[in-house]
Motif scaffolding. Structure first.
Motif, PDB file in Angstrom:
ATOM      1  N   ILE A 310      32.487 -63.173 -21.625  1.00  0.00           N
ATOM      2  CA  ILE A 310      31.800 -63.697 -20.449  1.00  0.00           C
ATOM      3  C   ILE A 310      30.785 -64.719 -20.945  1.00  0.00           C
ATOM      4  O   ILE A 310      29.850 -64.393 -21.664  1.00  0.00           O
ATOM      5  N   ILE A 311      30.994 -65.985 -20.568  1.00  0.00           N
ATOM      6  CA  ILE A 311      30.105 -67.056 -21.018  1.00  0.00           C
ATOM      7  C   ILE A 311      29.465 -67.697 -19.790  1.00  0.00           C
ATOM      8  O   ILE A 311      30.140 -68.328 -18.988  1.00  0.00           O
ATOM      9  N   ASP A 312      28.170 -67.514 -19.649  1.00  0.00           N
ATOM     10  CA  ASP A 312      27.434 -68.162 -18.570  1.00  0.00           C
ATOM     11  C   ASP A 312      28.083 -67.932 -17.214  1.00  0.00           C
ATOM     12  O   ASP A 312      28.138 -68.837 -16.384  1.00  0.00           O
ATOM     13  N   ASN A 313      28.608 -66.756 -16.966  1.00  0.00           N
ATOM     14  CA  ASN A 313      29.184 -66.504 -15.650  1.00  0.00           C
ATOM     15  C   ASN A 313      28.652 -65.211 -15.062  1.00  0.00           C
ATOM     16  O   ASN A 313      29.374 -64.470 -14.412  1.00  0.00           O
ATOM     17  N   ASP A 314      27.372 -64.946 -15.321  1.00  0.00           N
ATOM     18  CA  ASP A 314      26.728 -63.818 -14.662  1.00  0.00           C
ATOM     19  C   ASP A 314      26.801 -63.954 -13.153  1.00  0.00           C
ATOM     20  O   ASP A 314      26.809 -62.962 -12.435  1.00  0.00           O
ATOM     21  N   ARG A 315      26.845 -65.195 -12.679  1.00  0.00           N
ATOM     22  CA  ARG A 315      26.883 -65.442 -11.237  1.00  0.00           C
ATOM     23  C   ARG A 315      28.069 -64.743 -10.591  1.00  0.00           C
ATOM     24  O   ARG A 315      27.921 -64.043  -9.587  1.00  0.00           O
ATOM     25  N   GLU A 316      29.257 -64.895 -11.180  1.00  0.00           N
ATOM     26  CA  GLU A 316      30.446 -64.271 -10.613  1.00  0.00           C
ATOM     27  C   GLU A 316      30.433 -62.763 -10.837  1.00  0.00           C
ATOM     28  O   GLU A 316      30.882 -61.993  -9.986  1.00  0.00           O
ATOM     29  N   LEU A 317      29.935 -62.334 -11.984  1.00  0.00           N
ATOM     30  CA  LEU A 317      29.856 -60.899 -12.250  1.00  0.00           C
ATOM     31  C   LEU A 317      28.896 -60.232 -11.277  1.00  0.00           C
ATOM     32  O   LEU A 317      29.185 -59.154 -10.740  1.00  0.00           O
ATOM     33  N   PHE A 318      27.739 -60.861 -11.027  1.00  0.00           N
ATOM     34  CA  PHE A 318      26.799 -60.340 -10.031  1.00  0.00           C
ATOM     35  C   PHE A 318      27.478 -60.230  -8.671  1.00  0.00           C
ATOM     36  O   PHE A 318      27.350 -59.209  -7.974  1.00  0.00           O
ATOM     37  N   PHE A 319      28.189 -61.283  -8.275  1.00  0.00           N
ATOM     38  CA  PHE A 319      28.815 -61.274  -6.956  1.00  0.00           C
ATOM     39  C   PHE A 319      29.830 -60.144  -6.832  1.00  0.00           C
ATOM     40  O   PHE A 319      29.841 -59.408  -5.836  1.00  0.00           O
ATOM     41  N   CYS A 320      30.715 -60.012  -7.825  1.00  0.00           N
ATOM     42  CA  CYS A 320      31.732 -58.963  -7.756  1.00  0.00           C
ATOM     43  C   CYS A 320      31.114 -57.571  -7.774  1.00  0.00           C
ATOM     44  O   CYS A 320      31.625 -56.648  -7.123  1.00  0.00           O
ATOM     45  N   MET A 321      30.022 -57.410  -8.493  1.00  0.00           N
ATOM     46  CA  MET A 321      29.338 -56.119  -8.490  1.00  0.00           C
ATOM     47  C   MET A 321      28.742 -55.819  -7.114  1.00  0.00           C
ATOM     48  O   MET A 321      28.775 -54.671  -6.641  1.00  0.00           O
ATOM     49  N   LEU A 322      28.204 -56.833  -6.452  1.00  0.00           N
ATOM     50  CA  LEU A 322      27.677 -56.639  -5.099  1.00  0.00           C
ATOM     51  C   LEU A 322      28.794 -56.272  -4.129  1.00  0.00           C
ATOM     52  O   LEU A 322      28.644 -55.352  -3.312  1.00  0.00           O
ATOM     53  N   ARG A 323      29.943 -56.972  -4.229  1.00  0.00           N
ATOM     54  CA  ARG A 323      31.050 -56.655  -3.325  1.00  0.00           C
ATOM     55  C   ARG A 323      31.584 -55.258  -3.600  1.00  0.00           C
ATOM     56  O   ARG A 323      31.978 -54.531  -2.671  1.00  0.00           O
ATOM     57  N   TRP A 324      31.611 -54.884  -4.884  1.00  0.00           N
ATOM     58  CA  TRP A 324      32.041 -53.526  -5.244  1.00  0.00           C
ATOM     59  C   TRP A 324      31.120 -52.494  -4.611  1.00  0.00           C
ATOM     60  O   TRP A 324      31.579 -51.512  -4.002  1.00  0.00           O
ATOM     61  N   ALA A 325      29.813 -52.685  -4.727  1.00  0.00           N
ATOM     62  CA  ALA A 325      28.858 -51.719  -4.197  1.00  0.00           C
ATOM     63  C   ALA A 325      28.966 -51.613  -2.685  1.00  0.00           C
ATOM     64  O   ALA A 325      28.820 -50.517  -2.111  1.00  0.00           O
ATOM     65  N   ARG A 326      29.251 -52.726  -2.029  1.00  0.00           N
ATOM     66  CA  ARG A 326      29.397 -52.673  -0.575  1.00  0.00           C
ATOM     67  C   ARG A 326      30.734 -52.037  -0.183  1.00  0.00           C
ATOM     68  O   ARG A 326      30.815 -51.294   0.796  1.00  0.00           O
ATOM     69  N   GLN A 327      31.775 -52.321  -0.957  1.00  0.00           N
ATOM     70  CA  GLN A 327      33.096 -51.793  -0.633  1.00  0.00           C
ATOM     71  C   GLN A 327      33.135 -50.268  -0.727  1.00  0.00           C
ATOM     72  O   GLN A 327      33.802 -49.613   0.077  1.00  0.00           O
TER      73      GLN A 327
END
Length: 745
Positions: A310-327
């Motif tokens: 993972i290189i400079d893509n915390d943005r996408e990882l953060f987003f997917c983690m948020l969607r996971w938590a909501r799902q």
């Protein structure tokens, strides 16, 4: 110059070899990689593609299931986006003669015995070793042999199968959503694909000889047997092989930090354990899911899938983690744009200042909250969308009490300089020339191609993602490429990073592919309102790449290519665009003017850092031109370009230049080969004249030769050897000598 002496020696040797020696070993190696489908199979595929009348065969045996499937099949028939006339029929109503004399698109939950035979199977329970009778499994196949065809043994058909009708209907709907049409029913990147749930288990091609699955070309994806790492925060699986312990530990800590932050935002004690599958490359992850991004969230099984590193893509990882938590129900449901904004803010990747935002807003290029709710993020461009979502989230949802901040400081810490070698860009246009994921910008063939390119002394590449404008006189969507095999943002990032790992610089050079047999120079409008509409969308599209270039530290950005009417009629709109780009991007900016009228009359060179020229000036109009005449022709336009650079007090680059390896390559360099015979000699003579004249140009500081493929097995160019690529040819040796001479000073 010493390189000229070497050049003549190389040329003499190579020209002699061209006449007497066998094929270049490197070219023989390329030939071995070429996907050479035999003429019989190609003829069948071409014939199937041209046929307009098809039977849409519902294979379901039970009426209730057949009627349920008919709902979506009727939508397919009513929609003209696939360009075919379809008639729905039931398999049980057709005779073998009917099946054998028509073009077939078979859809349903039954696999006819004749079709199973083509896979070497006797039933759906054992197709390529998998039980496709299970509800989670499905099969899709393109251009498989029609087993009922008698008159034409090479007839092809398509198949979409799943034992569960609801799953099949959902998959068909997903195909439609992938490009807003039903065209994907008739075309695939692979011959066949077997999937379990949303993930591919097998992808492959049919054999050239007997149309059966080719085991040598088959890709298999195995499920993980158990976690390679587990703690109270995360379970990590490695279905494609084990990453190092250090990588696993670092990633687990990264995930734990994100989860803790999300829990603090929402005042939760903790979040449940998350399952994450790790893949060794972006290619392997993308091949499995037919979507390309470094981080993907599977809404069906609630797992995350991540390519390493993972290189400079915390943005996408953060987003997917948020969607996971909501799902999973740990967080309240919100619209996706809000999570995009939260993820961008929380990751600290909002590399845009308040001054920059003000500039974009003044030009109407920074979407409002209302606009974000209606924009298709992928085609609009995820960088500009996410940055706008972050700012609007901060503005409108500050009362959430999430502890998020938006820095208003300048980007000083993020500034970067042009990574040149002795002040000269020894470049090559690196072309995305494969759409099966593995052979494009995001695929595994890139490294081998760049390794080969390095032998020419290159220190820079131009990465060229395309958009599409269907009509040169109508502003279209101009989408950012999004399909898995295209030059999408993730694939573009991947090639930039691989070049940077070699210490090379990168020019990001987005371009427009224009329909109706046109080119960017045909884009033109008659009213100011039309120009305003076009520039707004073009600017939004280009800003996606300016932000990508800033994030990836791409040393230069080419903001347009060969848009002659746009530049000559609307210079002030280009100055506005340059201001917008400079508000988000710190690298060097250039424009690639078309040779001739456009280059001679550009009115905004003073706003750019580098003058760019796409040069296909003829070196001579004579078919039998001498070397002296070719050199005189090259000197005339090189001298002219250099005078423009002197007048503007700026360096100039050849943003594109090249010659085909065909007879009289110098007469009309940009044209198709036509009936001209192959000639490495003509190509080399053209390069000799070009390189000699460039050595005399005081302000000339770099060039990007057209072109080099991302996949060395690209068929037609290597097979016929009449394309622009200089590799393995006499011209390549001349280019190598020229580039190496630049290291001397």
């Amino acid at each position: 110059m010493p390189y000229l002496i070497l050049a003549f020696t190389f040329l003499l040797t190579l020209l002699t070899q061209c006449q007497t020696a066998p094929a270049n070993p490197a070219e023989t190696e390329y030939e071995a990689q070429i996907d050479q489908r035999p003429s019989q199979r190609r003829a069948a595929i071409s014939a199937a593609w041209e046929r307009k009348n098809w039977l849409l065969v519902n294979t379901c045996e039970h009426n209730r299931e057949a009627r349920a499937l008919d709902v979506i099949l009727k939508r397919i028939v009513a929609d003209s986006s696939h360009g075919r006339r379809l008639r729905i029929v039931r398999l049980s109503e057709l005779s073998k003669t009917d099946l054998g004399s028509n073009s077939l698109l078979m859809v349903g939950n039954k696999l006819p015995t004749a079709v199973l035979n083509g896979f070497g199977a006797t039933g759906p329970e054992d197709v390529r070793g998998y039980d496709l009778s299970m509800p989670d499994w499905s099969l899709r196949a393109y251009y498989l042999q029609n087993p009922w065809s008698v008159a034409d043994s090479t007839a092809a058909m398509h198949l979409h199968y799943a034992s569960d009708i609801e799953r099949l209907s959902n998959q068909l709907e997903d195909l439609y959503q992938s490009d807003n049409s039903w065209r994907s029913l008739f075309r695939g990147r692979y011959g066949y694909a077997i999937t379990e749930g949303n993930a591919a288990r097998v992808r492959g091609f049919f054999s050239d000889d007997d149309w059966r699955p080719d085991e040598e070309e088959e890709l298999t994806f195995h499920p993980p047997q158990g976690p390679t790492y587990e703690d109270q925060q995360v379970r990590l699986f490695a279905p494609e092989g084990g990453p190092t312990k250090q990588t696993v530990d670092q990633f687990a800590a990264q995930v734990g930090s994100i989860k803790s932050k999300i829990a603090r935002w929402y005042k939760l004690d903790s979040l449940p354990i998350v399952d994450i599958h790790l893949y060794p490359t972006l290619e392997r992850l993308s091949l499995r899911f037919q979507r390309m991004n470094e981080v993907q969230f599977d809404q069906e099984d609630h797992d995350l899938h991540v390519s390493l590193p993972i290189i400079d893509n915390d943005r996408e990882l953060f987003f997917c983690m948020l969607r996971w938590a909501r799902q999973i129900g740990s967080l309240p449901t919100v619209e996706a744009y809000l999570d995009r904004g939260l993820a961008t803010l929380a990751s600290g990747q909002l590399l845009i200042t308040k001054k920059g935002i003000a500039e974009l807003e003044s030009q109407g290029l920074f979407p409002s909250l209302a606009e974000l709710k209606t924009i298709d993020r992928e085609s609009f461009g995820d960088y500009l969308y996410d940055y706008a979502a972050a700012v609007r989230t901060y503005e409108h949802f500050a009362d959430f009490g999430l502890g998020l901040t938006h820095s208003s400081g300048e980007r000083g810490a993020d500034r970067f300089s042009l990574a040149v070698h002795n002040g000269f860009e020894k470049g090559m246009t690196f072309a995305h020339e494969g759409y099966c994921i593995y052979n494009g910008y995001g695929g595994g063939t890139v490294d081998a191609s760049l390794d080969s390119l390095a032998t020419l002394g290159v220190n820079s590449i131009a990465v060229v993602p395309y958009t599409f404008q269907r009509d040169p006189n109508v502003t279209g969507e101009m989408p950012v490429a999004g399909s898995a095999g295209s030059e999408n943002n993730a694939a573009t990032r991947s090639s930039i990073r691989r070049a940077h790992l070699r210490g090379w610089s990168v020019m990001l050079k987005p371009q427009i592919w224009v329909g109706r047999d046109s080119w960017p120079g045909d884009i033109d409008f008659t009213t100011e309102a039309e120009w305003k509409q076009w520039f707004k969308r073009y600017s939004e599209w280009m800003l996606n790449y300016a932000l990508l270039a800033q994030t990836e530290r791409s040393e230069s950005l080419c903001i347009g290519t060969e848009l002659r009417f746009a530049t000559l009629k609307q210079p002030e709109k280009w100055r506005n665009l340059i201001r917008a780009i400079r508000s988000v991007y710190d690298g060097k900016i250039t424009y690639a003017a078309n040779w001739g009228e456009e280059f001679d009359n550009i009115g905004f060179w003073d706003d750019l850092d580098i003058i760019g020229l796409n040069s296909y000036y003829p070196l001579s109009e004579k078919a039998d031109a001498t070397d002296e005449e070719l050199l005189a022709g090259a000197r005339s336009w090189v001298s002219m370009a250099n005078k423009v650079a002197v007048r503007e007090s700026k360096p100039w680059w050849l943003t594109e230049v090249g010659y085909r390896s065909v007879e009289q390559a110098w007469v009309n360099p940009h044209a198709d080969a036509g009936e001209r015979a192959r000639s490495e000699i003509a190509q080399a003579r053209s390069y000799e004249a070009l390189l000699t004249s460039l050595d005399e140009a005081s302000e000339f500081k770099g060039m990007y030769v057209w072109k080099w493929p991302s996949y060395l097995g690209r068929g037609e160019r290597r097979k016929e050897k009449i394309g622009f690529t200089p590799g393995g040819k006499a011209a390549g040796e001349l280019l190598k000598v020229f580039y190496e001479s630049r290291e001397e000073g």
